[in-house]
Each structure stands twice: as structure tokens, then as C-alpha cells.
Design a protein around this motif. Sequence first.
Motif, PDB file in Angstrom:
ATOM      1  N   TYR A 226       3.321  23.574   8.048  1.00  0.00           N
ATOM      2  CA  TYR A 226       2.871  24.712   8.822  1.00  0.00           C
ATOM      3  C   TYR A 226       1.366  24.895   8.769  1.00  0.00           C
ATOM      4  O   TYR A 226       0.851  25.976   8.558  1.00  0.00           O
TER       5      TYR A 226
ATOM      6  N   ASN B 158       1.450  27.183  12.320  1.00  0.00           N
ATOM      7  CA  ASN B 158       2.838  27.643  12.401  1.00  0.00           C
ATOM      8  C   ASN B 158       3.074  28.614  13.543  1.00  0.00           C
ATOM      9  O   ASN B 158       4.089  29.302  13.572  1.00  0.00           O
ATOM     10  N   SER B 159       2.139  28.657  14.489  1.00  0.00           N
ATOM     11  CA  SER B 159       2.269  29.635  15.565  1.00  0.00           C
ATOM     12  C   SER B 159       3.067  29.129  16.749  1.00  0.00           C
ATOM     13  O   SER B 159       3.506  29.907  17.590  1.00  0.00           O
ATOM     14  N   GLY B 160       3.256  27.792  16.839  1.00  0.00           N
ATOM     15  CA  GLY B 160       3.893  27.251  18.021  1.00  0.00           C
ATOM     16  C   GLY B 160       3.042  27.455  19.259  1.00  0.00           C
ATOM     17  O   GLY B 160       3.561  27.594  20.362  1.00  0.00           O
TER      18      GLY B 160
ATOM     19  N   GLN C  26      10.975  29.954   7.957  1.00  0.00           N
ATOM     20  CA  GLN C  26       9.870  28.999   8.002  1.00  0.00           C
ATOM     21  C   GLN C  26       8.837  29.297   6.920  1.00  0.00           C
ATOM     22  O   GLN C  26       8.497  30.446   6.685  1.00  0.00           O
TER      23      GLN C  26
ATOM     24  N   CYS D  57       4.967  28.625   4.936  1.00  0.00           N
ATOM     25  CA  CYS D  57       3.550  28.333   5.156  1.00  0.00           C
ATOM     26  C   CYS D  57       2.900  28.191   3.785  1.00  0.00           C
ATOM     27  O   CYS D  57       3.469  28.605   2.773  1.00  0.00           O
TER      28      CYS D  57
ATOM     29  N   PHE E  79       5.070  36.210  11.586  1.00  0.00           N
ATOM     30  CA  PHE E  79       4.755  35.975  12.983  1.00  0.00           C
ATOM     31  C   PHE E  79       4.495  37.300  13.678  1.00  0.00           C
ATOM     32  O   PHE E  79       4.997  38.344  13.261  1.00  0.00           O
TER      33      PHE E  79
ATOM     34  N   HIS F 202       7.398  34.378  18.878  1.00  0.00           N
ATOM     35  CA  HIS F 202       6.527  33.371  18.284  1.00  0.00           C
ATOM     36  C   HIS F 202       7.224  32.640  17.136  1.00  0.00           C
ATOM     37  O   HIS F 202       6.917  31.471  16.860  1.00  0.00           O
TER      38      HIS F 202
ATOM     39  N   ALA G  41       7.624  28.578  17.083  1.00  0.00           N
ATOM     40  CA  ALA G  41       7.258  27.792  15.907  1.00  0.00           C
ATOM     41  C   ALA G  41       8.441  26.984  15.385  1.00  0.00           C
ATOM     42  O   ALA G  41       8.283  25.852  14.922  1.00  0.00           O
TER      43      ALA G  41
ATOM     44  N   GLN H 115       8.842  24.031  17.627  1.00  0.00           N
ATOM     45  CA  GLN H 115       7.770  23.097  17.292  1.00  0.00           C
ATOM     46  C   GLN H 115       8.107  22.324  16.024  1.00  0.00           C
ATOM     47  O   GLN H 115       7.877  21.107  15.943  1.00  0.00           O
ATOM     48  N   ASN H 116       8.640  23.000  15.040  1.00  0.00           N
ATOM     49  CA  ASN H 116       9.001  22.354  13.780  1.00  0.00           C
ATOM     50  C   ASN H 116      10.030  21.248  14.008  1.00  0.00           C
ATOM     51  O   ASN H 116       9.870  20.120  13.521  1.00  0.00           O
TER      52      ASN H 116
END
Length: 311
Positions: free
Chosen positions: A32, A35-37, A170, A172, A195, A200, A204, A207-208
Motif C-alpha cells: 500500500y 492505497n487510494s486506488g 487493507q 498500510c 479511506f 475509495h 483500493a 487495485q490490490n
Amino acid sequence: MSAAMRSLMLVVPLVAFAIGGGLYVPSEKSTYDDNSGSEPALSSLPPLPAWAREELPDFSGYQDTTEKKVAFFSFLYPRIVLANSRILIERDYLDSLTTKDTLSKKEYAWLAAQSKRLRVDEEPGSPEQFALLRKRLDIIPPSLILAQAANESAWGTSRFALRGNNLFGQWCFTKGCGLVPLNRIEGASHEVASFSSPYHSVRAYIQNLNRHASYQGLRDTRLDDRKTGDPLSGLALARGLSSYSERGEEYVSEIRSMIRYNNLEFYDLEFRNILSDRSPSHLKSLASAKAGQTLLPGQIAGERTAASAEG
């Protein structure tokens, strides 16, 4: 209760399910670093609608389990449609670049931004870069997102969900990036990411799954389905989640059971139905919907029918 919720209760048979709430255990600390996507700037991508920035409602007040589940899914599903439709716009733009003989500086910059976000280390503008970006810049079926969100956030009532809009556990690794787990072992530095909104968190999470090495199996399954023309299935992609939890295959079985017991494949089918129209104008309308309720199951088809009648 709203009409949309009552409608969902009629069409979606929900069954109570005891959840484990396991947290994702990343295998590398850079998971991350972003980690915001976040979405690289793109002119065809409309501004994010205001409702996507709303925080998580309080689901703890529901006494009826089925009603609580319906409320949770009704809140989250429009945000999944929003996130996936915006990814499809980005994917269409990526496809348009593959047809060009030469690329502009702006187009190279967009490819570079996506490659950095999705961890694609290939020569800029090369067939290899395009192929790997196309594999990673793709959607996740709603059923899988709904099941994992319910599992990881205790139906939106966990501390991390309520205080950090984090629905998927998630992590970080920057001090102050999230909430410190109460049972964090001595010497550990991770936090559970915060987030600005549940939307969001969804971005994220997608995205992960799209970039982390642990989920290559999930992406391989998705790519195989794309090549054969089979619809994307949360049940099928779930087999690639064995690294999401320390419980491994037991966790995968739990997620798949949640999809089945809560009939979440209904949402996959509904999403496929609204994507029967893949025109840029339709994707843009989904990606900029003025209200989340308009993306609920049955709403879009109803709006089309009404529009046809008026015409």
C-alpha cells in the motif's frame, strides 16, 4: 424501508451467515505505497459524483439480520458499479491506444501512470506493456466484492469500517496512514488503512487484486474467462484468494459459501445486464450517476423503459 430495499428483499434470498472477519496479511510491505486506488487523469472519465464521497452508514441499529444485509448490499452495490464502470472507461481508452502507430507525450504519460499504479514494468508502448496492463486493468465481479466486504467488515460494523471506511481489512505501512490494530504484535509497524469514503476503499481493494503478486491466479482465471467469452464469476475468481487471509483455503471456502448462501451471483447477473450496452455514452452515465440509488438492481432497466415510453 425504501422501495428499493423492499424490492431487493423480494428478489434476493438472504441467509444469515456467521463471519470470521479475517484481515488481509500482505506478503510485501510495499503493498500500500499508494492505497487510494487513485485514477490517472483521463478526459473521457467524468468527475466522481458527490455521493461516492459519503461515509459509511450505521448498520449496527438493524435488529433484523435480513434487513441489515439488504441495507449493506444496497449501499455497497452502487459503489461497485461506479468503480467498475470507471475502470471499463479506462480499459476502453487503453484499447484505443493499441490501435495507434504513434503515441503522444500525454498518452505515454497516462500509460506510465497506470503502469506505476498497477506495477507493470515493461517498455513503454510495447506489446508486452499493453498486454500486461490489459490483464490488470479490469473489473472484479460484484459478488466477490460484496462477500469480502461483508466478511472483512462484519457487515459494515467493525472498528476499521466505522472509523476508517475500510471494508476489506487493507493494510498500510506509513505511520498515521490508518488505525493501529488493538492486537498488533510488538515490533510490527502496519496499520489498517483509512479511506476518505467506502467508495475509495472499494477502488483500493480492486487495485490490490489487480496488481499484487499474490493474486496472479485470480487474474489468470479472469483472463481465461475473457478469452473464452465466459462471464466473470465471483465464485470462480474466489479461488485466487488463498493469500488474502492466514486461513488460506478455509477462507476461500468461506467467501464462496457467502456468495452462494446470500445469492450474490444475482448481482453479477444484474451487472452483466446493465453492461449489455457497452457504448461510451452508457459507461459515462454509469460512471457519473447523480445518485447511487439509480444504480441499484432494476433501476436502470426501469429508467430505459420509462424513457422509451416517453419517446
